[in-house]
Design a protein around this motif. Structure first.
Motif, PDB file in Angstrom:
ATOM      1  N   ALA A   1       0.830  -1.207   0.000  1.00 24.25           N
ATOM      2  CA  ALA A   1       0.000   0.000   0.000  1.00 24.25           C
ATOM      3  C   ALA A   1       0.864   1.257   0.000  1.00 24.25           C
ATOM      4  N   LEU A   2       1.941   1.254   0.782  1.00 28.60           N
ATOM      5  CA  LEU A   2       2.836   2.411   0.808  1.00 28.60           C
ATOM      6  C   LEU A   2       3.500   2.633  -0.547  1.00 28.60           C
ATOM      7  N   SER A   3       3.803   1.545  -1.248  1.00 27.79           N
ATOM      8  CA  SER A   3       4.457   1.674  -2.549  1.00 27.79           C
ATOM      9  C   SER A   3       3.566   2.403  -3.555  1.00 27.79           C
ATOM     10  N   GLY A   4       2.252   2.371  -3.325  1.00 27.75           N
ATOM     11  CA  GLY A   4       1.354   3.085  -4.217  1.00 27.75           C
ATOM     12  C   GLY A   4       1.516   4.591  -4.150  1.00 27.75           C
ATOM     13  N   LEU A   5       2.212   5.090  -3.115  1.00 26.53           N
ATOM     14  CA  LEU A   5       2.449   6.524  -2.970  1.00 26.53           C
ATOM     15  C   LEU A   5       3.695   6.990  -3.714  1.00 26.53           C
ATOM     16  N   LEU A   6       4.495   6.062  -4.231  1.00 30.07           N
ATOM     17  CA  LEU A   6       5.742   6.440  -4.889  1.00 30.07           C
ATOM     18  C   LEU A   6       5.448   7.119  -6.224  1.00 30.07           C
ATOM     19  N   PRO A   7       6.212   8.146  -6.573  1.00 31.14           N
ATOM     20  CA  PRO A   7       5.992   8.839  -7.850  1.00 31.14           C
ATOM     21  C   PRO A   7       6.157   7.907  -9.034  1.00 31.14           C
ATOM     22  N   ALA A   8       5.325   8.109 -10.048  1.00 33.65           N
ATOM     23  CA  ALA A   8       5.314   7.211 -11.207  1.00 33.65           C
ATOM     24  C   ALA A   8       6.589   7.299 -12.021  1.00 33.65           C
TER      25      ALA A   8
ATOM     26  N   LEU B   1       3.359  -3.657  -7.469  1.00 35.36           N
ATOM     27  CA  LEU B   1       3.455  -2.229  -7.712  1.00 35.36           C
ATOM     28  C   LEU B   1       2.770  -1.863  -9.026  1.00 35.36           C
ATOM     29  N   GLN B   2       2.137  -0.697  -9.030  1.00 34.36           N
ATOM     30  CA  GLN B   2       1.384  -0.269 -10.198  1.00 34.36           C
ATOM     31  C   GLN B   2       2.168   0.700 -11.086  1.00 34.36           C
ATOM     32  N   GLN B   3       3.326   1.151 -10.622  1.00 31.51           N
ATOM     33  CA  GLN B   3       4.113   2.084 -11.425  1.00 31.51           C
ATOM     34  C   GLN B   3       4.684   1.392 -12.662  1.00 31.51           C
ATOM     35  N   ASP B   4       5.065   2.190 -13.655  1.00 33.52           N
ATOM     36  CA  ASP B   4       5.594   1.643 -14.903  1.00 33.52           C
ATOM     37  C   ASP B   4       7.062   1.246 -14.784  1.00 33.52           C
ATOM     38  N   HIS B   5       7.849   2.044 -14.060  1.00 33.16           N
ATOM     39  CA  HIS B   5       9.299   1.836 -14.038  1.00 33.16           C
ATOM     40  C   HIS B   5       9.692   1.008 -12.811  1.00 33.16           C
ATOM     41  N   VAL B   6       9.342  -0.266 -12.829  1.00 34.12           N
ATOM     42  CA  VAL B   6       9.590  -1.166 -11.702  1.00 34.12           C
ATOM     43  C   VAL B   6      10.384  -2.368 -12.188  1.00 34.12           C
ATOM     44  N   ILE B   7      11.453  -2.695 -11.475  1.00 33.04           N
ATOM     45  CA  ILE B   7      12.235  -3.901 -11.746  1.00 33.04           C
ATOM     46  C   ILE B   7      12.058  -4.827 -10.550  1.00 33.04           C
ATOM     47  N   ARG B   8      11.532  -6.014 -10.793  1.00 39.47           N
ATOM     48  CA  ARG B   8      11.262  -6.974  -9.723  1.00 39.47           C
ATOM     49  C   ARG B   8      12.360  -8.036  -9.700  1.00 39.47           C
ATOM     50  N   LEU B   9      13.004  -8.178  -8.558  1.00 38.66           N
ATOM     51  CA  LEU B   9      14.056  -9.172  -8.388  1.00 38.66           C
ATOM     52  C   LEU B   9      13.616 -10.177  -7.323  1.00 38.66           C
TER      53      LEU B   9
END
Length: 448
Positions: free
Chosen positions: A229-236, A251-259
């Motif tokens: 939920a907190l990650s949803g506050l991060l700038p896109a 995460l819903q942002q576009d610029h996300v790298i999942r490791l």
């Protein structure tokens, strides 16, 4: 003697019921009639439809005589056995279930709404349970046997799985499945009573002002849910790297790298740890780093990243209080192979951590933010924390009321924290005042 033969003892195997026998018979008949090569070319949904149609013809042709509901249940169970995880399939399809616990073939528990209950379901035998376990671990190219009796894995649909079998599990093969948590927003968590509007404004300001936040709590207290939920506050526009043992963050942002870390293979090679991923992430030009859980030597790397230009990062840690969380970070940081004095770790933590959000799971199954504290100590001095909000429980109206009641109390922010918010363009959130000096705050000391 094979592993299945060894674990399927008369003491723990009550034997198949008539329904279990019917499922086994018609599963064999179904496998005799289908074309496996043709089935492999179909999608999962089409395979299920095809199997249900073929099985319906078999039952119509050969019996038994059943009611419409009994026939539908038999078809579902047989197809679940042929395609999926047998008796676990309807549990995985139930969105209200957050955890599935199989303690041997005839003992199945689930968790719903924070409460654990036993279900009137069972596997036909230890052998059938072992087949289900082997099907689960084989989907992630793992194996479970006497030489490798413990396995952690993740299903393709995201569920986290732990398996432990005899001789380590004395009660028989044991399977635990933790469901992939639904991504709640902070507004939805307010509706669930986990926090209030003032706390949402405060946490939003902290995230936008790039405070480093540690989410702490016990097992099942909702750490991953709050972190998501907190990650949803991060700038896109920011580049975000998430690092997890089992990928759960959504995460819903576009610029996300999942490791995601990787366990060793059957030869004991190829392991990639959380620490390896944290170190590698620093070379990937991250704006924010989110670590699903720190639990070892990677804690030191995370602290150093937080205090050397990667501010605004988030992580979780297992601890029962905010003070325990800080001391646990100190202990975990000492597990690194880097030789650093234990006292020097206080300096690392005091420099890196800004906020600890402590979660608690209550007797009624509800999860709430127990308190939000600011770390106000400096250098190598003892950890000192200033609570800025906390949950105050109050007595229920009647002894029959089993729900946890209470309210959130909000306290003044230290002047340096308020100034940092102002510099970042964030006003002090509504409901919070500003203390002129730290020594007038309600601070607590954690002896590290």
């Amino acid at each position: 003697m094979s592993l299945r033969d060894r674990v399927a003892t008369p003491q723990t195997d009550p034997g198949p019921s008539r329904d279990d026998s019917l499922v086994a018979v018609y599963r064999s008949k179904l496998l005799e009639e289908i074309d496996l090569a043709e089935m492999s070319s179909l999608t999962a949904a089409d395979r299920r439809v095809r199997l249900e149609r073929v099985l319906g013809h078999i039952i119509s042709r050969e019996g038994p005589v059943q009611s419409t509901s009994e026939r539908a249940q038999l078809i579902r169970r047989v197809v679940d056995e042929a395609l999926g995880l047998g008796v676990l399939e309807p549990l995985l399809a139930d969105a209200s279930i957050t955890e599935i616990m199989v303690n041997g073939p005839d003992s199945i528990f689930v968790e719903r709404a924070g409460r654990v209950e036993q279900l009137p379901l069972r596997f036909a035998s230890n052998d059938q349970l072992m087949q289900t376990i082997e099907r689960i671990v084989s989907t992630v190219n793992r194996r479970v046997d006497e030489s490798n009796p413990m396995v952690d894995a993740r299903l393709p649909t995201g569920e986290r799985v732990n398996v432990i079998i005899p001789p380590l599990a004395l009660t028989g093969p044991t399977l635990t499945i933790r469901r992939f948590p639904r991504a709640y927003t902070l507004h939805e968590l307010i509706g669930l009573g986990s926090l209030d509007e003032h706390m949402l404004l405060l946490l939003s300001a902290f995230v936008r002002a790039r405070f480093n936040i540690i989410v702490s709590g016990g097992t099942g207290s909702g750490k991953t849910t709050l972190l998501n939920a907190l990650s949803g506050l991060l700038p896109a526009h920011e580049r975000i790297i998430t690092i997890e043992d089992s990928a759960e963050l959504q995460l819903q942002q576009d610029h996300v790298i999942r490791l995601e870390s990787r366990p060793p293979n059957v030869e004991g090679k190829g392991q990639i740890t959380i620490r390896d991923l944290v170190r590698n992430s620093l070379r990937m030009r991250p704006d924010r780093i989110i670590v699903g859980e720190v639990r070892g030597g990677e804690t030191l790397d995370m602290l150093q990243a937080m205090s050397t230009g990667h501010d605004g990062s988030l992580a979780t840690v297992h601890a029962n209080t905010a003070e325990d969380a800080l001391m646990r970070l100190q202990t975990l940081g000492s597990m690194s192979e880097v030789q650093i004095p234990f006292e020097a770790l206080k300096d690392q933590i005091n420099s890196a951590v800004d906020v600890v959000v402590q979660l608690a799971r209550h007797a009624d199954g509800s999860r709430k933010i127990a308190e939000i504290v600011l770390l106000v100590s400096h250098g190598r001095e003892q950890f000192r924390i200033a609570p800025v909000t906390r949950f105050i429980p109050r007595q229920a109206a009647s002894s029959a009321d089993r729900r946890v009641h209470g309210y959130f109390e909000h306290l003044p922010l230290p002047r340096p924290v308020a100034d940092r918010l102002y510099v970042a363009g964030e006003p002090v959130p509504q409901g919070f005042g500003v203390a002129q000096a730290i020594d007038v705050l309600n601070t607590r000391e954690a002896i590290g």
